[in-house]
Write an enzyme that holds these catalytic residues in place. Structure first.
Site, mmCIF file in Angstrom:
data_model
loop_
_atom_site.group_PDB
_atom_site.id
_atom_site.type_symbol
_atom_site.label_atom_id
_atom_site.label_comp_id
_atom_site.label_asym_id
_atom_site.label_seq_id
_atom_site.Cartn_x
_atom_site.Cartn_y
_atom_site.Cartn_z
ATOM 1 N N LYS A 12 -19.130 16.565 -25.547
ATOM 2 C CA LYS A 12 -17.786 15.341 -25.850
ATOM 3 C C LYS A 12 -18.337 13.933 -25.639
ATOM 4 O O LYS A 12 -19.014 13.993 -25.259
ATOM 5 C CB LYS A 12 -16.550 15.922 -25.041
ATOM 6 C CG LYS A 12 -15.855 17.537 -25.782
ATOM 7 C CD LYS A 12 -14.692 17.384 -24.706
ATOM 8 C CE LYS A 12 -13.992 19.153 -24.823
ATOM 9 N NZ LYS A 12 -12.638 18.796 -23.907
ATOM 10 N N TYR A 52 -8.702 20.736 -32.978
ATOM 11 C CA TYR A 52 -6.913 20.422 -32.175
ATOM 12 C C TYR A 52 -5.679 21.015 -32.336
ATOM 13 O O TYR A 52 -4.979 21.141 -31.598
ATOM 14 C CB TYR A 52 -6.712 19.209 -30.899
ATOM 15 C CG TYR A 52 -7.991 19.798 -29.946
ATOM 16 C CD1 TYR A 52 -8.395 20.579 -29.791
ATOM 17 C CD2 TYR A 52 -9.415 18.629 -29.686
ATOM 18 C CE1 TYR A 52 -9.454 20.660 -28.966
ATOM 19 C CE2 TYR A 52 -9.909 18.941 -28.967
ATOM 20 C CZ TYR A 52 -10.418 19.620 -28.513
ATOM 21 O OH TYR A 52 -11.440 19.495 -27.129
ATOM 22 N N ASN A 115 -13.891 16.779 -19.358
ATOM 23 C CA ASN A 115 -14.782 17.624 -19.189
ATOM 24 C C ASN A 115 -15.563 18.159 -20.050
ATOM 25 O O ASN A 115 -16.307 19.079 -19.719
ATOM 26 C CB ASN A 115 -13.921 18.880 -19.101
ATOM 27 C CG ASN A 115 -13.189 19.302 -19.928
ATOM 28 O OD1 ASN A 115 -13.283 18.406 -20.848
ATOM 29 N ND2 ASN A 115 -11.762 20.615 -20.138
ATOM 30 N N HIS A 118 -16.888 21.657 -25.997
ATOM 31 C CA HIS A 118 -16.120 22.663 -26.120
ATOM 32 C C HIS A 118 -16.204 23.666 -25.676
ATOM 33 O O HIS A 118 -17.341 24.144 -25.990
ATOM 34 C CB HIS A 118 -15.183 22.069 -27.028
ATOM 35 C CG HIS A 118 -14.191 22.882 -27.979
ATOM 36 N ND1 HIS A 118 -12.856 23.693 -27.390
ATOM 37 C CD2 HIS A 118 -14.761 23.771 -28.831
ATOM 38 C CE1 HIS A 118 -12.911 23.849 -28.634
ATOM 39 N NE2 HIS A 118 -14.048 24.897 -29.092
ATOM 40 N N GLU A 129 -13.866 27.613 -36.451
ATOM 41 C CA GLU A 129 -14.532 26.147 -35.621
ATOM 42 C C GLU A 129 -15.411 26.228 -36.393
ATOM 43 O O GLU A 129 -15.702 25.073 -36.650
ATOM 44 C CB GLU A 129 -14.496 26.446 -33.977
ATOM 45 C CG GLU A 129 -13.089 26.423 -32.900
ATOM 46 C CD GLU A 129 -13.476 26.553 -31.651
ATOM 47 O OE1 GLU A 129 -11.956 26.253 -32.164
ATOM 48 O OE2 GLU A 129 -13.956 26.404 -31.501
HETATM 49 P P1 IDP Z 1 -10.415 24.112 -22.957
HETATM 50 O O1 IDP Z 1 -11.188 23.308 -23.510
HETATM 51 O O2 IDP Z 1 -10.868 25.061 -22.175
HETATM 52 O O3 IDP Z 1 -10.312 25.475 -24.162
HETATM 53 P P2 IDP Z 1 -8.129 24.213 -23.220
HETATM 54 O O4 IDP Z 1 -6.107 24.061 -22.670
HETATM 55 O O5 IDP Z 1 -7.645 24.579 -25.214
HETATM 56 O O6 IDP Z 1 -9.080 23.744 -22.615
HETATM 57 O O7 IDP Z 1 -7.609 22.277 -23.980
HETATM 58 C C1 IDP Z 1 -7.922 21.574 -24.443
HETATM 59 C C2 IDP Z 1 -8.546 20.479 -24.112
HETATM 60 O O8 IDP Z 1 -7.500 19.634 -23.740
HETATM 61 C C3 IDP Z 1 -9.457 20.352 -22.575
HETATM 62 O O9 IDP Z 1 -10.882 20.622 -22.830
HETATM 63 C C4 IDP Z 1 -9.116 18.803 -21.846
HETATM 64 O O10 IDP Z 1 -9.953 18.244 -22.459
HETATM 65 C C5 IDP Z 1 -8.000 18.251 -22.714
HETATM 66 N N1 IDP Z 1 -6.687 18.829 -21.676
HETATM 67 C C6 IDP Z 1 -6.542 20.402 -21.620
HETATM 68 N N2 IDP Z 1 -5.116 20.429 -20.193
HETATM 69 C C7 IDP Z 1 -5.380 19.129 -20.253
HETATM 70 C C8 IDP Z 1 -4.587 18.841 -19.439
HETATM 71 O O11 IDP Z 1 -3.270 19.287 -18.873
HETATM 72 N N3 IDP Z 1 -4.197 16.756 -19.499
HETATM 73 C C9 IDP Z 1 -5.500 16.493 -20.210
HETATM 74 N N4 IDP Z 1 -6.132 16.846 -20.505
HETATM 75 C C10 IDP Z 1 -5.901 18.080 -21.268
HETATM 76 MG MG MG Z 2 -9.442 25.490 -25.980
#
Ligand code: IDP
Ligand code: MG
Length: 136
Positions: A12, A52, A115, A118, A129
């Site tokens: 990312k 997304y 983070n 992905h 994807e």
């Molecule tokens: P993942 O990336 O671990 O699969 P997902 O739940 O699919 O997590 O969420 C996609 C992305 O959305 C996450 O990687 C993160 O960057 C963002 N995200 C998820 N939950 C939150 C939140 O509560 N606040 C802000 N960003 C979030």
């Molecule tokens: Mg996810």
């Protein structure tokens, strides 16, 4: 029985910006993943919204799509035995604060939104994807 899978990984914008691309790729390779395809691109917000779409009802959807389209990303097809789950394990928990030591998000993640990586969460989504980024 062998169960070779492919999964989609994205480095990312926060990680590309900090020049972590090579270190993160080394982590994949050191953990037995082959990088079959890769490209560095910047996507439009409208493309991030499609990517997304499963999160469109979440309060963070708009920020998430702004963010993914805010700078260059590296998208990769990774392959190994049980690659989907293996990549999720190597990435660590969504929130870097909860990610186990030695995982990519523990090492490099800044916050739940920044983070660093992905990874597809199922075989079905991996196939979708991979097509999203690599289908001609
Ligand atoms: P993942 O990336 O671990 O699969 P997902 O739940 O699919 O997590 O969420 C996609 C992305 O959305 C996450 O990687 C993160 O960057 C963002 N995200 C998820 N939950 C939150 C939140 O509560 N606040 C802000 N960003 C979030
Ligand atoms: Mg996810």
């Amino acid at each position: 029985m062998s169960n070779i899978e492919q999964t989609l990984s994205i480095i990312k914008p926060d990680a590309v910006e900090r020049n972590l691309e090579n270190e993160i790729k080394e982590m994949f390779k050191n953990n037995g993943f082959s990088i079959l395809k890769e490209k560095k691109i910047q996507i439009e917000k409208s493309e991030a919204e499609k990517f997304y779409k499963v999160h469109e009802t979440k309060p963070f959807y708009n920020d998430l799509c702004e963010y993914l389209s805010s700078g260059p990303i590296v998208v990769m097809v990774l392959e190994k035995e049980n690659a989907v789950l293996g990549n999720r394990e190597l990435m660590g928990a969504t929130n870097p604060k909860d990610a186990e030591a030695g995982t990519i998000r523990n090492k490099y993640g800044i916050s739940i939104d920044k983070n660093s990586v992905h990874g597809s969460d199922s075989i079905d989504n991996a196939n979708k994807e991979i097509d999203f980024f690599f289908k001609n």
